[in-house]
Design a protein around this motif. Structure first.
Motif, PDB file in Angstrom:
ATOM      1  N   ALA A  87     -10.602  -5.190  -4.513  1.00 57.74           N
ATOM      2  CA  ALA A  87     -11.234  -4.335  -3.500  1.00 57.74           C
ATOM      3  C   ALA A  87     -10.188  -3.723  -2.580  1.00 57.74           C
ATOM      4  CB  ALA A  87     -12.241  -5.143  -2.692  1.00 57.74           C
ATOM      5  N   ILE A  88      -9.176  -4.525  -2.219  1.00 58.61           N
ATOM      6  CA  ILE A  88      -8.098  -4.017  -1.358  1.00 58.61           C
ATOM      7  C   ILE A  88      -7.340  -2.896  -2.066  1.00 58.61           C
ATOM      8  CG2 ILE A  88      -5.894  -4.621  -0.287  1.00 58.61           C
ATOM      9  CD1 ILE A  88      -7.070  -7.423   0.244  1.00 58.61           C
ATOM     10  N   ALA A  89      -7.066  -3.091  -3.366  1.00 52.59           N
ATOM     11  CA  ALA A  89      -6.339  -2.074  -4.130  1.00 52.59           C
ATOM     12  C   ALA A  89      -7.143  -0.778  -4.248  1.00 52.59           C
ATOM     13  CB  ALA A  89      -6.000  -2.605  -5.516  1.00 52.59           C
ATOM     14  N   LEU A  90      -8.466  -0.900  -4.342  1.00 52.02           N
ATOM     15  CA  LEU A  90      -9.299   0.304  -4.421  1.00 52.02           C
ATOM     16  C   LEU A  90      -9.283   1.083  -3.115  1.00 52.02           C
ATOM     17  CD1 LEU A  90     -12.415  -0.996  -6.403  1.00 52.02           C
ATOM     18  CD2 LEU A  90     -10.733   0.686  -7.181  1.00 52.02           C
ATOM     19  N   LYS A  91      -9.291   0.355  -2.004  1.00 52.61           N
ATOM     20  CA  LYS A  91      -9.307   1.013  -0.701  1.00 52.61           C
ATOM     21  C   LYS A  91      -7.929   1.528  -0.300  1.00 52.61           C
ATOM     22  CE  LYS A  91     -13.164  -1.740   1.133  1.00 52.61           C
ATOM     23  NZ  LYS A  91     -13.573  -2.718   2.176  1.00 52.61           N
ATOM     24  N   HIS A  92      -6.897   0.874  -0.790  1.00 52.38           N
ATOM     25  CA  HIS A  92      -5.528   1.233  -0.404  1.00 52.38           C
ATOM     26  C   HIS A  92      -4.696   1.433  -1.676  1.00 52.38           C
ATOM     27  CE1 HIS A  92      -6.511  -0.040   3.722  1.00 52.38           C
ATOM     28  NE2 HIS A  92      -7.094  -1.091   3.163  1.00 52.38           N
ATOM     29  N   PRO A  93      -4.608   2.666  -2.179  1.00 58.47           N
ATOM     30  CA  PRO A  93      -3.899   2.930  -3.441  1.00 58.47           C
ATOM     31  C   PRO A  93      -2.431   2.521  -3.429  1.00 58.47           C
ATOM     32  CG  PRO A  93      -5.243   4.806  -2.808  1.00 58.47           C
ATOM     33  CD  PRO A  93      -5.253   3.862  -1.645  1.00 58.47           C
ATOM     34  N   TYR A 102      -1.377  -0.331  -2.756  1.00 57.15           N
ATOM     35  CA  TYR A 102      -1.338  -1.714  -3.241  1.00 57.15           C
ATOM     36  C   TYR A 102      -1.980  -1.808  -4.619  1.00 57.15           C
ATOM     37  CZ  TYR A 102      -0.471  -2.643   1.718  1.00 57.15           C
ATOM     38  OH  TYR A 102       0.045  -2.641   2.995  1.00 57.15           O
ATOM     39  N   GLU A 103      -1.607  -2.845  -5.363  1.00 55.42           N
ATOM     40  CA  GLU A 103      -2.179  -3.105  -6.677  1.00 55.42           C
ATOM     41  C   GLU A 103      -2.642  -4.552  -6.757  1.00 55.42           C
ATOM     42  OE1 GLU A 103       0.407  -2.049  -9.887  1.00 55.42           O
ATOM     43  OE2 GLU A 103       1.167  -0.266  -8.857  1.00 55.42           O
ATOM     44  N   ALA A 104      -3.744  -4.783  -7.466  1.00 58.08           N
ATOM     45  CA  ALA A 104      -4.236  -6.142  -7.688  1.00 58.08           C
ATOM     46  C   ALA A 104      -3.390  -6.792  -8.778  1.00 58.08           C
ATOM     47  CB  ALA A 104      -5.702  -6.112  -8.086  1.00 58.08           C
ATOM     48  N   THR A 139      -3.483 -12.026  -6.193  1.00 58.28           N
ATOM     49  CA  THR A 139      -2.746 -11.500  -5.047  1.00 58.28           C
ATOM     50  C   THR A 139      -2.691  -9.978  -5.154  1.00 58.28           C
ATOM     51  OG1 THR A 139      -0.719 -11.703  -3.748  1.00 58.28           O
ATOM     52  CG2 THR A 139      -0.471 -11.604  -6.126  1.00 58.28           C
ATOM     53  N   ILE A 140      -1.934  -9.356  -4.268  1.00 54.22           N
ATOM     54  CA  ILE A 140      -1.686  -7.915  -4.344  1.00 54.22           C
ATOM     55  C   ILE A 140      -0.182  -7.691  -4.383  1.00 54.22           C
ATOM     56  CG2 ILE A 140      -3.821  -7.280  -3.168  1.00 54.22           C
ATOM     57  CD1 ILE A 140      -2.164  -6.755  -0.645  1.00 54.22           C
ATOM     58  N   SER A 141       0.205  -6.525  -4.812  1.00 57.61           N
ATOM     59  CA  SER A 141       1.627  -6.182  -4.884  1.00 57.61           C
ATOM     60  C   SER A 141       1.855  -4.806  -4.274  1.00 57.61           C
ATOM     61  CB  SER A 141       2.119  -6.194  -6.332  1.00 57.61           C
ATOM     62  OG  SER A 141       1.525  -5.132  -7.063  1.00 57.61           O
ATOM     63  N   VAL A 142       3.087  -4.555  -3.920  1.00 56.95           N
ATOM     64  CA  VAL A 142       3.494  -3.239  -3.414  1.00 56.95           C
ATOM     65  C   VAL A 142       4.869  -2.946  -4.001  1.00 56.95           C
ATOM     66  CG1 VAL A 142       4.484  -4.232  -1.307  1.00 56.95           C
ATOM     67  CG2 VAL A 142       3.876  -1.803  -1.372  1.00 56.95           C
ATOM     68  N   ASN A 143       5.088  -1.706  -4.372  1.00 54.14           N
ATOM     69  CA  ASN A 143       6.323  -1.352  -5.082  1.00 54.14           C
ATOM     70  C   ASN A 143       7.392  -0.788  -4.162  1.00 54.14           C
ATOM     71  OD1 ASN A 143       5.247  -2.046  -7.630  1.00 54.14           O
ATOM     72  ND2 ASN A 143       4.289  -0.029  -7.823  1.00 54.14           N
ATOM     73  N   HIS A 144       8.641  -1.094  -4.512  1.00 54.04           N
ATOM     74  CA  HIS A 144       9.767  -0.323  -4.004  1.00 54.04           C
ATOM     75  C   HIS A 144       9.973   0.823  -4.995  1.00 54.04           C
ATOM     76  CE1 HIS A 144      11.113  -3.118  -0.835  1.00 54.04           C
ATOM     77  NE2 HIS A 144      11.907  -2.119  -0.465  1.00 54.04           N
ATOM     78  N   LEU A 145      10.106   2.032  -4.494  1.00 55.93           N
ATOM     79  CA  LEU A 145      10.112   3.217  -5.342  1.00 55.93           C
ATOM     80  C   LEU A 145      11.403   4.009  -5.210  1.00 55.93           C
ATOM     81  CD1 LEU A 145       6.536   4.443  -4.363  1.00 55.93           C
ATOM     82  CD2 LEU A 145       7.144   3.137  -6.412  1.00 55.93           C
ATOM     83  N   ILE A 146      11.774   4.667  -6.296  1.00 50.57           N
ATOM     84  CA  ILE A 146      12.798   5.705  -6.234  1.00 50.57           C
ATOM     85  C   ILE A 146      12.038   7.015  -6.068  1.00 50.57           C
ATOM     86  CG2 ILE A 146      14.683   6.870  -7.430  1.00 50.57           C
ATOM     87  CD1 ILE A 146      15.191   4.302  -8.950  1.00 50.57           C
ATOM     88  N   LEU A 147      12.290   7.696  -4.970  1.00 55.16           N
ATOM     89  CA  LEU A 147      11.483   8.848  -4.561  1.00 55.16           C
ATOM     90  C   LEU A 147      12.278  10.141  -4.626  1.00 55.16           C
ATOM     91  CD1 LEU A 147      10.120   7.001  -1.442  1.00 55.16           C
ATOM     92  CD2 LEU A 147       8.709   7.598  -3.408  1.00 55.16           C
ATOM     93  N   ALA A 148      11.561  11.215  -4.776  1.00 58.59           N
ATOM     94  CA  ALA A 148      12.171  12.549  -4.767  1.00 58.59           C
ATOM     95  C   ALA A 148      11.272  13.493  -3.990  1.00 58.59           C
ATOM     96  CB  ALA A 148      12.358  13.066  -6.186  1.00 58.59           C
ATOM     97  N   LYS A 149      11.870  14.556  -3.504  1.00 62.03           N
ATOM     98  CA  LYS A 149      11.069  15.596  -2.867  1.00 62.03           C
ATOM     99  C   LYS A 149      10.215  16.302  -3.910  1.00 62.03           C
ATOM    100  CE  LYS A 149      13.801  17.001   1.155  1.00 62.03           C
ATOM    101  NZ  LYS A 149      14.484  18.140   1.783  1.00 62.03           N
ATOM    102  N   LYS A 150       9.053  16.706  -3.496  1.00 64.07           N
ATOM    103  CA  LYS A 150       8.165  17.454  -4.384  1.00 64.07           C
ATOM    104  C   LYS A 150       8.821  18.745  -4.844  1.00 64.07           C
ATOM    105  CE  LYS A 150       3.457  19.342  -4.592  1.00 64.07           C
ATOM    106  NZ  LYS A 150       2.190  19.545  -3.838  1.00 64.07           N
TER     107      LYS A 150
END
Length: 374
Positions: free
Chosen positions: A145-151, A153-155, A176-187
């Motif tokens: 439910a948390i993952a659905l409300k807050h994209p 996070y992942e279940a 539990t839930i997880s959150v990722n560290h990401l390699i990001l780029a500008k759009k």
């Protein structure tokens, strides 16, 4: 705004133009409470001890890591589990303060966020177990439910025995839930550059892993579902196999260029015809003159008349060929001229065949001197 690439945790405030190129690592939220018994003492039954998220109300949680993101994730878990966040006290400790955390008697539970093989998480569980008794891992039953409300996070599930084999920590899998560290780029980063970076990153990942074990956590982002931030179109194209080739990217320009060139060619042809309209008119008039001569040839009274018309037609042919050489007359126009010329030659041959042999030249009048001599 001064960089094209960055590394950031997915639940931190991201600029609106940030998009994901790759997952640097997946961080699992681990919540546990001490049993109050140390060493090999028998386990104490639940009683007043904390066994699930709902029991955290009125207690204090020690959070490893001084980032505000860890406090935010705990608040999200509490809200999703029906516990008011203001009912739970928190205290943050640096990653170098594990022993201080373990020796703090005011703490009733602990929270760590990191990869499952994180040395920090394992050391914290070991230290609190040694100081406060075996850990009881708290399941986040509302993880989906948390993952659905807050994209962001992942279940997820924490596998059994992942932190220790004997005794097993945890004894069974834990939600539990997880959150990722990401390699990001500008759009705004071009699709070609993003795709090139993505390919090179995974081409060298195994080599990097030989010197840095954490590089093995680098994975592809999920393009099948909505995520925050969204996956950059360049990386998504490589993952989904929809990356456009050079021709795919620029085919529209090629077609447009062909249309423009075709238009220019048509305009140039029209202009050439316009400038050479006098030659074209001469070709038409010459063709019409030959047609007119054909009817006269059929009524020719002598060979002399035939020769005169042939000389006239020879002049018209010479002018027509000169116009063709100059580009003023097209091959199809020359073909039409050839048909008329062939018609003239047939008419001359037919008329010559019908002229009486030795017929006097009616167009020739003898001079008076020659007549007197006769």
């Amino acid at each position: 705004d001064k960089t094209d690439l960055a590394v950031g945790r997915g639940d931190l405030g991201m600029p609106p133009d940030a998009q994901t190129l790759a997952v640097l690592r997946k961080n699992y939220v681990v919540l546990w409470s001490p049993s109050g018994r140390r060493g090999s003492e028998p386990k104490q039954k639940a009683g007043g001890k904390i066994a699930d998220i709902a029991h955290l109300a009125g207690h204090k949680v020690g959070i490893i890591g001084r980032t505000g993101a860890n406090v935010a994730v705990l608040q999200t878990i509490l809200e999703g589990s029906g516990v008011q966040p203001d009912k739970v006290a928190t205290a943050q400790f640096g990653t170098d303060e594990i022993e201080k955390l373990a020796q703090d008697p005011t703490l009733d539970a602990y929270l760590a966020v990191g990869p499952l093989d994180s040395r920090i998480t394992v050391d914290a569980i070991t230290a609190t177990s040694r100081a406060r008794g075996a850990p009881t891992f708290l399941p986040i039953e509302a993880s989906e439910a948390i993952a659905l409300k807050h994209p962001r996070y992942e279940a997820e599930e924490i596998p059994a025995s992942v932190f220790n084999a004997k005794p097993a920590w945890p004894e069974d899998k834990v939600d539990t839930i997880s959150v990722n560290h990401l390699i990001l780029a500008k759009k705004e980063l071009s699709e070609a550059k993003a795709a090139a970076f993505y390919r090179q990153l995974f081409a060298v990942r195994d080599t990097i892993t030989q010197g840095l074990a954490g590089a093995s956590h680098i994975t592809k982002p999920d393009t099948e579902k909505e995520t925050e931030p969204s996956v950059h179109r360049g990386a998504a194209a490589v993952i989904n196999g929809t990356e456009r080739t050079f021709l795919d990217k620029y085919s529209d320009y090629f077609w447009f260029a062909l249309l423009v060139l075709s238009g220019i060619g048509s305009a140039a042809e029209w202009l050439r015809r316009y400038l050479n309209r006098d030659e074209l008119e001469d070709d038409t008039s010459g063709r019409n003159r030959i047609l007119a001569v054909v009817s006269e040839v059929r009524n020719a009274g002598s060979e002399h008349d035939l020769l005169s018309w042939q000389r006239e037609v020879d002049g018209i042919v010479a002018e027509t060929l000169k116009g063709y050489d100059d580009g003023a007359i097209e091959p199809e126009d020359l073909a039409a001229f050839g048909l008329v010329l062939e018609l003239f030659n047939h008419a001359v041959a037919e008329r010559r065949a019908t002229l009486p042999s030795g017929a006097p030249d009616q167009s020739w009048t003898p001079s008076p001197t020659l007549a007197s001599r006769r």
